[in-house]
Write a protein that holds these residues in place. Structure first.
Motif, PDB file in Angstrom:
ATOM      1  N   VAL A 180      24.880  33.684  52.277  1.00 14.27           N
ATOM      2  CA  VAL A 180      25.224  32.739  51.215  1.00 14.27           C
ATOM      3  C   VAL A 180      26.676  32.968  50.833  1.00 14.27           C
ATOM      4  N   TYR A 181      27.413  31.880  50.679  1.00 16.50           N
ATOM      5  CA  TYR A 181      28.774  31.995  50.154  1.00 16.50           C
ATOM      6  C   TYR A 181      28.717  31.752  48.653  1.00 16.50           C
ATOM      7  N   ASP A 182      29.158  32.752  47.884  1.00 18.80           N
ATOM      8  CA  ASP A 182      29.198  32.657  46.426  1.00 18.80           C
ATOM      9  C   ASP A 182      30.659  32.529  46.008  1.00 18.80           C
ATOM     10  N   PRO A 183      31.088  31.396  45.470  1.00 21.09           N
ATOM     11  CA  PRO A 183      32.494  31.197  45.142  1.00 21.09           C
ATOM     12  C   PRO A 183      33.014  32.133  44.063  1.00 21.09           C
ATOM     13  N   GLU A 184      32.126  32.706  43.275  1.00 19.38           N
ATOM     14  CA  GLU A 184      32.539  33.641  42.230  1.00 19.38           C
ATOM     15  C   GLU A 184      32.750  35.049  42.786  1.00 19.38           C
ATOM     16  N   GLU A 185      32.112  35.360  43.898  1.00 20.24           N
ATOM     17  CA  GLU A 185      32.177  36.712  44.454  1.00 20.24           C
ATOM     18  C   GLU A 185      32.889  36.795  45.793  1.00 20.24           C
ATOM     19  N   ASP A 186      32.837  35.746  46.583  1.00 22.84           N
ATOM     20  CA  ASP A 186      33.290  35.825  47.965  1.00 22.84           C
ATOM     21  C   ASP A 186      34.619  35.135  48.221  1.00 22.84           C
ATOM     22  N   ASP A 187      35.308  34.689  47.158  1.00 21.78           N
ATOM     23  CA  ASP A 187      36.577  33.994  47.350  1.00 21.78           C
ATOM     24  C   ASP A 187      37.712  34.945  47.707  1.00 21.78           C
ATOM     25  N   TYR A 188      37.573  36.222  47.315  1.00 23.04           N
ATOM     26  CA  TYR A 188      38.541  37.253  47.689  1.00 23.04           C
ATOM     27  C   TYR A 188      37.779  38.491  48.149  1.00 23.04           C
ATOM     28  N   TRP A 189      38.510  39.465  48.687  1.00 22.06           N
ATOM     29  CA  TRP A 189      37.897  40.692  49.180  1.00 22.06           C
ATOM     30  C   TRP A 189      38.208  41.848  48.230  1.00 22.06           C
ATOM     31  N   PRO A 190      37.408  42.917  48.281  1.00 23.42           N
ATOM     32  CA  PRO A 190      37.600  44.032  47.337  1.00 23.42           C
ATOM     33  C   PRO A 190      38.799  44.902  47.708  1.00 23.42           C
ATOM     34  N   LEU A 191      39.396  45.504  46.685  1.00 19.56           N
ATOM     35  CA  LEU A 191      40.399  46.523  46.951  1.00 19.56           C
ATOM     36  C   LEU A 191      39.719  47.707  47.630  1.00 19.56           C
ATOM     37  N   PRO A 192      40.401  48.346  48.573  1.00 19.04           N
ATOM     38  CA  PRO A 192      39.785  49.485  49.275  1.00 19.04           C
ATOM     39  C   PRO A 192      39.479  50.625  48.299  1.00 19.04           C
ATOM     40  N   ARG A 193      38.331  51.234  48.483  1.00 13.97           N
ATOM     41  CA  ARG A 193      37.922  52.331  47.610  1.00 13.97           C
ATOM     42  C   ARG A 193      38.933  53.474  47.645  1.00 13.97           C
ATOM     43  N   GLU A 194      39.485  53.767  48.832  1.00 17.82           N
ATOM     44  CA  GLU A 194      40.432  54.866  48.969  1.00 17.82           C
ATOM     45  C   GLU A 194      41.685  54.636  48.123  1.00 17.82           C
ATOM     46  N   VAL A 195      42.149  53.396  48.054  1.00 14.54           N
ATOM     47  CA  VAL A 195      43.343  53.077  47.274  1.00 14.54           C
ATOM     48  C   VAL A 195      43.051  53.222  45.784  1.00 14.54           C
ATOM     49  N   LEU A 196      41.891  52.764  45.360  1.00 10.43           N
ATOM     50  CA  LEU A 196      41.508  52.913  43.956  1.00 10.43           C
ATOM     51  C   LEU A 196      41.409  54.385  43.563  1.00 10.43           C
ATOM     52  N   ASP A 197      40.900  55.215  44.475  1.00 15.38           N
ATOM     53  CA  ASP A 197      40.794  56.643  44.188  1.00 15.38           C
ATOM     54  C   ASP A 197      42.176  57.285  44.069  1.00 15.38           C
ATOM     55  N   MET A 198      43.099  56.882  44.944  1.00 14.56           N
ATOM     56  CA  MET A 198      44.440  57.458  44.914  1.00 14.56           C
ATOM     57  C   MET A 198      45.204  57.049  43.663  1.00 14.56           C
ATOM     58  N   GLN A 199      44.984  55.817  43.214  1.00 11.39           N
ATOM     59  CA  GLN A 199      45.713  55.312  42.049  1.00 11.39           C
ATOM     60  C   GLN A 199      44.739  55.018  40.913  1.00 11.39           C
ATOM     61  N   HIS A 200      43.894  56.012  40.679  1.00  9.84           N
ATOM     62  CA  HIS A 200      42.861  55.890  39.641  1.00  9.84           C
ATOM     63  C   HIS A 200      43.499  55.640  38.281  1.00  9.84           C
ATOM     64  N   GLY A 201      42.990  54.634  37.591  1.00  7.95           N
ATOM     65  CA  GLY A 201      43.510  54.306  36.276  1.00  7.95           C
ATOM     66  C   GLY A 201      44.692  53.362  36.296  1.00  7.95           C
ATOM     67  N   VAL A 202      45.203  53.067  37.491  1.00 17.01           N
ATOM     68  CA  VAL A 202      46.344  52.148  37.637  1.00 17.01           C
ATOM     69  C   VAL A 202      45.874  50.824  38.229  1.00 17.01           C
ATOM     70  N   LEU A 203      45.173  50.909  39.350  1.00 12.81           N
ATOM     71  CA  LEU A 203      44.664  49.707  40.004  1.00 12.81           C
ATOM     72  C   LEU A 203      43.244  49.417  39.520  1.00 12.81           C
ATOM     73  N   THR A 204      42.922  48.152  39.407  1.00 17.40           N
ATOM     74  CA  THR A 204      41.617  47.719  38.919  1.00 17.40           C
ATOM     75  C   THR A 204      40.903  46.920  39.993  1.00 17.40           C
ATOM     76  N   GLN A 205      39.647  47.240  40.215  1.00 19.11           N
ATOM     77  CA  GLN A 205      38.864  46.526  41.215  1.00 19.11           C
ATOM     78  C   GLN A 205      38.573  45.096  40.766  1.00 19.11           C
ATOM     79  N   ASP A 206      38.537  44.176  41.709  1.00 22.73           N
ATOM     80  CA  ASP A 206      38.086  42.809  41.464  1.00 22.73           C
ATOM     81  C   ASP A 206      36.723  42.867  40.766  1.00 22.73           C
ATOM     82  N   SER A 207      36.579  42.144  39.683  1.00 24.89           N
ATOM     83  CA  SER A 207      35.351  42.209  38.891  1.00 24.89           C
ATOM     84  C   SER A 207      34.109  41.826  39.685  1.00 24.89           C
TER      85      SER A 207
END
Length: 566
Positions: free
Chosen positions: A536-563
């Motif tokens: 299923v294509y969900d326009p609220e969830e599938d319109d963009y891709w998630p930030l990589p977990r590794e990048v979020l871990d490296m820049q914790h508190g700076v970068l925010t994951q797509d809701s």
């Protein structure tokens, strides 16, 4: 560990770069700039897909399947099931921000060189700054196509007291992208700097900026840029559609910006999609058998008795295909009227494959039940061009990628005419594209062998390979009678002209019709193959891709994951 990453990737110099006084010179600055241009190709064939965007622009759309075989992780992109730990997201992030780092390195070394004993000339210095800022905007634009909000990384001097790793992803980056592009427009010449065809011109930057505005539905901002490119008379449609894919006609009159590629006996500089998208079997079996066009795309190329497209899917005829049919069994290709661009775009059974021979169908396909019976053609080279590809067997060929050409400009301008209610002006621009296709060479070779069992193949090379027809829209055509129908006509023309070139998903998203089109496509495709069952294509969830977990871990508190992925 191709996905490994460290926190200083935003700052590091390009691999192999020399630091200090060597780089703080005209020769050093020019060398670093060339390195920044080389990053346009990226390093990853699948997750990066920097030159062509095929992974994200075509595979999640109704144009193409991932193809190849069913047993790899890449299938999640096609089914809209990607999560933050998906390895290809990190490859795209890495390739984008490595390009940004290279562009910023140019600006850093340029500033140092201008303060030193051997500066560049004032004219060349401002040109170099403009080229670097164009590239910086390009790589950030590549990032925000995939990740909804991104950090816009500038040089330390521009950031002031903020470190690059402290820049948040609080916006889409449009304001900074547009500012860098405008600087480049104001300071680049109309011709290629230093006479090198791979460098950006003022009009190339205008094309990118116009596209950025179209992404944001800012039609009034895109309009003057497109008009300026058209009015310059620097570009013209080439006579043959396939001249935009032929290696011997690269950097032609239609081309506004091409990502350059080349090969030698010992090395290659390739756009990286070539080999994966080549056939895996048959005389042209140099590749991996990935990236396969959909039945939906094939049927979009049908025309009516007047040579005009069938705008609504519900009105299109189902076209014969050889899905599930062995090459040795009888299959007669469709004799339906088709837009001739179809067989310059899609490799299918019974049609010549770029001079390598008549495609025999299933025996040339890696896993037909999964990827379907078709292959792409635009990234493979002609048989006559095999000698131009000196590296290995030709897997990494030297074929350029035409990122922006006049056909883009004309059809984007037609889009805006439609939105402004200027429907006949839109029709006339669309007809320029259709008339070029009408006057173009068609694929030749009518094959009347319908079972490939080892017997001689009968081909009349003096006859067109299929039943081709294409005509321009006449005055008063129903397709341009209303804004709604005109939108369909222009959008379909964009699809047909640039099919498999990595744009379709992004176009559906910016037109705000991805939900409608992609879920209808899933339902239709499940009648053709079973891979999309349950997707299923969900326009609220599938319109963009998630930030990589590794990048979020490296820049914790700076970068925010797509809701959508929290």
């Amino acid at each position: 560990m191709i996905c490994s990453c460290s926190e200083d990737f935003l700052l590091k110099e390009p691999p192999g770069a020399l630091a200090g006084s060597v780089m703080e010179s005209p020769e050093g600055v020019e060398g670093v700039l060339i390195g920044a241009y080389s990053a346009l190709q990226g390093r990853s064939r699948y997750g990066g897909a920097m030159a062509t965007d095929w992974t994200y622009g075509s595979v999640p759309s109704d144009d193409c399947y991932k193809g190849s075989s069913s047993g790899d992780v890449f299938t999640h992109v096609e089914r809209y099931e990607v999560g933050p730990y998906y390895p290809y997201m990190l490859e795209r992030w890495r390739d984008c921000y490595e390009g940004v780092a290279r562009a910023n390195s140019v600006l850093v070394f340029l500033k140092a060189a201008q303060a030193g004993a051997r500066p560049l000339t004032d004219y060349r210095a401002i040109e170099v700054e403009a080229e670097a800022k164009f590239l910086r905007a390009w790589f950030h634009f590549k990032a925000n196509r995939i990740f909804e909000k991104i950090p816009y990384i500038k040089t330390q001097a521009e950031l002031g007291e903020t470190l690059p790793e402290e820049v948040p992803n609080s916006t889409e980056g449009w304001e900074d992208i547009e500012a860098d592009l405008q600087f480049a427009i104001d300071n680049l010449p109309e011709t290629h700097p230093l006479g090198d065809v791979g460098r950006a011109t003022r009009y190339a930057v205008m094309a990118v900026k116009a596209y950025a505005h179209l992404y944001q539905c800012e039609f009034s901002d895109a309009k003057p840029l497109l008009d300026a490119i058209i009015a310059s008379n620097n570009y013209s449609l080439v006579p043959n559609f396939y001249d935009n894919y032929n290696m011997t006609t690269e950097n032609n009159a239609e081309s506004i910006f091409e990502i350059q590629a080349a090969t030698s006996a010992s090395n290659h500089s390739s756009i990286l999609l070539a080999g994966p998208s080549m056939h895996i079997h048959g005389p042209a079996g140099l590749g991996w058998g990935s990236y396969q066009p959909s039945q939906n795309l094939f049927e979009a190329f049908q025309v009516d008795v007047d040579g005009l497209p069938v705008l609504d899917i519900a009105d299109r005829d189902p076209l014969e295909n050889d899905m599930g049919i062995a090459s040795s069994d009888t299959f007669v290709p469709t004799d339906h009227l088709l837009d001739p661009r179809v067989d310059w775009t899609i490799s299918r059974r019974g049609i010549d494959f770029l001079g390598w021979g008549i495609s025999e169908g299933a025996s040339w396909i890696r896993e037909q039940s999964y990827g379907g019976p078709y292959m792409t053609k635009k990234f493979m080279h002609l048989y006559s061009e095999q000698s131009l590809n000196n590296y290995g067997r030709g897997f990494d060929n030297g074929k350029n990628y035409r990122a922006y050409r006049l056909a883009h400009i004309l059809l984007w301008r037609a889009e805006i005419h439609v939105e402004d209610g200027e429907l006949d002006e839109a029709r006339l621009l669309v007809n320029q594209i259709r008339n070029r296709a009408k006057g173009s060479d068609v694929v030749m070779g009518l094959c009347t062998t319908y079972a490939f069992d080892g017997s001689p193949i009968t081909v009349d090379w003096n006859q067109p390979a299929a039943n081709y027809m294409i005509e321009p829209y006449p005055p008063g055509a129903p397709a341009f009678a209303t804004k709604e129908e005109a939108r369909k006509a222009v959008r379909l023309e964009i699809r047909l002209e640039f099919a498999t070139e990595g744009h379709r998903f992004f176009d559906l998203r910016r037109w705000e019709i991805a939900d409608e089109v992609l879920n209808a496509f899933i339902a239709q495709d499940m009648t053709f193959r079973n891979f999309m069952t349950g997707a299923v294509y969900d326009p609220e969830e599938d319109d963009y891709w998630p930030l990589p977990r590794e990048v979020l871990d490296m820049q914790h508190g700076v970068l925010t994951q797509d809701s959508a992925y929290l």
